[in-house]
Design a protein around this motif. Sequence first.
Motif, PDB file in Angstrom:
ATOM      1  N   CYS A  81      32.324  25.970  34.613  1.00 37.87           N
ATOM      2  CA  CYS A  81      32.714  25.282  35.852  1.00 37.87           C
ATOM      3  C   CYS A  81      33.421  26.238  36.809  1.00 37.87           C
ATOM      4  N   ILE A  82      34.383  27.016  36.302  1.00 39.90           N
ATOM      5  CA  ILE A  82      35.127  27.941  37.167  1.00 39.90           C
ATOM      6  C   ILE A  82      34.216  29.041  37.694  1.00 39.90           C
ATOM      7  N   VAL A  83      33.344  29.580  36.835  1.00 38.60           N
ATOM      8  CA  VAL A  83      32.440  30.663  37.250  1.00 38.60           C
ATOM      9  C   VAL A  83      31.511  30.200  38.370  1.00 38.60           C
ATOM     10  N   ILE A  84      31.071  28.953  38.317  1.00 40.14           N
ATOM     11  CA  ILE A  84      30.164  28.438  39.350  1.00 40.14           C
ATOM     12  C   ILE A  84      30.936  27.933  40.567  1.00 40.14           C
ATOM     13  N   ALA A  85      32.062  27.261  40.336  1.00 39.40           N
ATOM     14  CA  ALA A  85      32.786  26.614  41.435  1.00 39.40           C
ATOM     15  C   ALA A  85      33.494  27.611  42.342  1.00 39.40           C
ATOM     16  N   LEU A  86      34.011  28.713  41.788  1.00 34.88           N
ATOM     17  CA  LEU A  86      34.786  29.653  42.597  1.00 34.88           C
ATOM     18  C   LEU A  86      33.964  30.283  43.727  1.00 34.88           C
ATOM     19  N   PRO A  87      32.812  30.905  43.455  1.00 31.34           N
ATOM     20  CA  PRO A  87      32.042  31.460  44.579  1.00 31.34           C
ATOM     21  C   PRO A  87      31.518  30.398  45.529  1.00 31.34           C
ATOM     22  N   ALA A  88      31.166  29.227  44.996  1.00 32.95           N
ATOM     23  CA  ALA A  88      30.693  28.154  45.866  1.00 32.95           C
ATOM     24  C   ALA A  88      31.804  27.683  46.789  1.00 32.95           C
ATOM     25  N   ALA A  89      33.006  27.489  46.237  1.00 34.54           N
ATOM     26  CA  ALA A  89      34.136  27.046  47.049  1.00 34.54           C
ATOM     27  C   ALA A  89      34.514  28.096  48.086  1.00 34.54           C
ATOM     28  N   TYR A  90      34.451  29.377  47.700  1.00 34.00           N
ATOM     29  CA  TYR A  90      34.779  30.452  48.644  1.00 34.00           C
ATOM     30  C   TYR A  90      33.789  30.476  49.811  1.00 34.00           C
ATOM     31  N   SER A  91      32.528  30.259  49.516  1.00 35.07           N
ATOM     32  CA  SER A  91      31.515  30.235  50.579  1.00 35.07           C
ATOM     33  C   SER A  91      31.765  29.093  51.550  1.00 35.07           C
ATOM     34  N   ILE A 104      35.150  21.027  45.514  1.00 33.85           N
ATOM     35  CA  ILE A 104      35.945  20.487  46.624  1.00 33.85           C
ATOM     36  C   ILE A 104      37.422  20.820  46.437  1.00 33.85           C
ATOM     37  N   MET A 105      37.910  20.705  45.216  1.00 38.69           N
ATOM     38  CA  MET A 105      39.317  20.981  44.911  1.00 38.69           C
ATOM     39  C   MET A 105      39.650  22.450  45.160  1.00 38.69           C
ATOM     40  N   MET A 106      38.808  23.348  44.660  1.00 41.38           N
ATOM     41  CA  MET A 106      39.067  24.776  44.819  1.00 41.38           C
ATOM     42  C   MET A 106      38.879  25.212  46.272  1.00 41.38           C
ATOM     43  N   VAL A 142      45.215  35.776  43.938  1.00 43.92           N
ATOM     44  CA  VAL A 142      46.085  34.995  44.819  1.00 43.92           C
ATOM     45  C   VAL A 142      45.892  33.503  44.591  1.00 43.92           C
ATOM     46  N   CYS A 143      44.647  33.115  44.276  1.00 44.58           N
ATOM     47  CA  CYS A 143      44.328  31.701  44.097  1.00 44.58           C
ATOM     48  C   CYS A 143      44.465  31.260  42.640  1.00 44.58           C
ATOM     49  N   ALA A 144      45.109  32.077  41.808  1.00 45.03           N
ATOM     50  CA  ALA A 144      45.225  31.761  40.381  1.00 45.03           C
ATOM     51  C   ALA A 144      45.834  30.383  40.101  1.00 45.03           C
ATOM     52  N   PRO A 145      46.915  29.968  40.799  1.00 45.34           N
ATOM     53  CA  PRO A 145      47.439  28.619  40.538  1.00 45.34           C
ATOM     54  C   PRO A 145      46.404  27.522  40.786  1.00 45.34           C
ATOM     55  N   GLY A 146      45.637  27.661  41.874  1.00 46.31           N
ATOM     56  CA  GLY A 146      44.602  26.667  42.151  1.00 46.31           C
ATOM     57  C   GLY A 146      43.498  26.687  41.117  1.00 46.31           C
ATOM     58  N   ILE A 147      43.152  27.873  40.619  1.00 45.57           N
ATOM     59  CA  ILE A 147      42.120  27.982  39.587  1.00 45.57           C
ATOM     60  C   ILE A 147      42.610  27.345  38.294  1.00 45.57           C
ATOM     61  N   PHE A 148      43.876  27.571  37.945  1.00 45.21           N
ATOM     62  CA  PHE A 148      44.434  26.948  36.745  1.00 45.21           C
ATOM     63  C   PHE A 148      44.429  25.427  36.868  1.00 45.21           C
ATOM     64  N   ALA A 149      44.804  24.920  38.036  1.00 42.68           N
ATOM     65  CA  ALA A 149      44.814  23.473  38.242  1.00 42.68           C
ATOM     66  C   ALA A 149      43.408  22.897  38.123  1.00 42.68           C
ATOM     67  N   THR A 150      42.424  23.581  38.709  1.00 39.52           N
ATOM     68  CA  THR A 150      41.043  23.126  38.613  1.00 39.52           C
ATOM     69  C   THR A 150      40.539  23.205  37.179  1.00 39.52           C
ATOM     70  N   ALA A 151      40.902  24.279  36.481  1.00 39.64           N
ATOM     71  CA  ALA A 151      40.473  24.432  35.089  1.00 39.64           C
ATOM     72  C   ALA A 151      41.067  23.325  34.215  1.00 39.64           C
ATOM     73  N   MET A 152      42.324  22.958  34.468  1.00 34.93           N
ATOM     74  CA  MET A 152      42.937  21.890  33.697  1.00 34.93           C
ATOM     75  C   MET A 152      42.213  20.575  33.940  1.00 34.93           C
ATOM     76  N   TYR A 153      41.871  20.309  35.206  1.00 34.30           N
ATOM     77  CA  TYR A 153      41.102  19.101  35.532  1.00 34.30           C
ATOM     78  C   TYR A 153      39.755  19.108  34.821  1.00 34.30           C
ATOM     79  N   ALA A 154      39.042  20.248  34.875  1.00 35.61           N
ATOM     80  CA  ALA A 154      37.722  20.349  34.254  1.00 35.61           C
ATOM     81  C   ALA A 154      37.814  20.166  32.737  1.00 35.61           C
TER      82      ALA A 154
END
Length: 278
Positions: A86-96, A157-159, A192-204
């Motif tokens: 989820c993180i591997v796919i969501a991060l580049p998609a969210a950045y775009s 959407i979250m990331m 820099v976005c590590a807190p947001g990634i951790f929050a998203t990972a916890m949700y996932a």
Amino acid sequence: MATKKIKLSTVLKYILISIFALVMVFPFFWMISCALRPSNELLTSPPRLLPDNPTLYSFIHVLTETNIPRYFLNSVIISLTATVLCIVIALPAAYSFARHKFRSQAFLMMAILVCNMVPQASTLVPLYSAINSLGLLNMHFTISFTHLLCMLPFSIIMMRGFIKGLPRGVEEAAIIDGCGKVGVLTRIVLPVCAPGIFATAMYAFMISWEEFMYSLTFGTSEKVRTMSIGLQMFSSEYRVDWGSILASSVLMSIPILIIFFLIQDTFIASATGGSIKE
């Protein structure tokens, strides 16, 4: 008078917070309390908050005489795999979506939202047909992959929200220094976005840990069944083993609690932290 009003408002605030905390904690307390009761105390009337004769029999039973340990390990493997995917796919998609303007961007965001609202049951038949034809049933990775349908839309959407909240200054400075798009994503945005990634990972992780329908459909073998499916095994047409269900539920809740307490500071930092001092 003003001081008295402030004190009164503070007292009322803490009273409301305490009541809210009790309401939220009580179901978990009641689950533990019932899991520690012998079977003859589970349905006593009137109910008691604490067991008269506490026992660990239900925990010992599910850990030594059932397949709950195997199901627990399966849940850990599947949830961790699904979270990483989820993180591997969501991060580049969210950045775009957060940093680039392109044609049909609004349409794609709407499509992601619609995907998040599609009922799981409507996807079971086509997914099962495709996975069965490929011979991928009863595999940890397959179940993890299907869990992406539940978690990926909202994770993007979250990331995206976290990334949009970051200042562009660091990224622009890195680009001026010759850093490419991939380098900006991995060396700048990711730390820099590590807190947001951790929050998203916890949700996932929580979504995958508690998922039931896909796990039941694509994991029919004993070797890949998860905890959510294991709880169902204690309930039959003529008998419900409440002690085993409650003990297994307590065990199932432990990883979520551990994860939350380990990253709660990071989770809070995601709402208050910043990367640049203005």
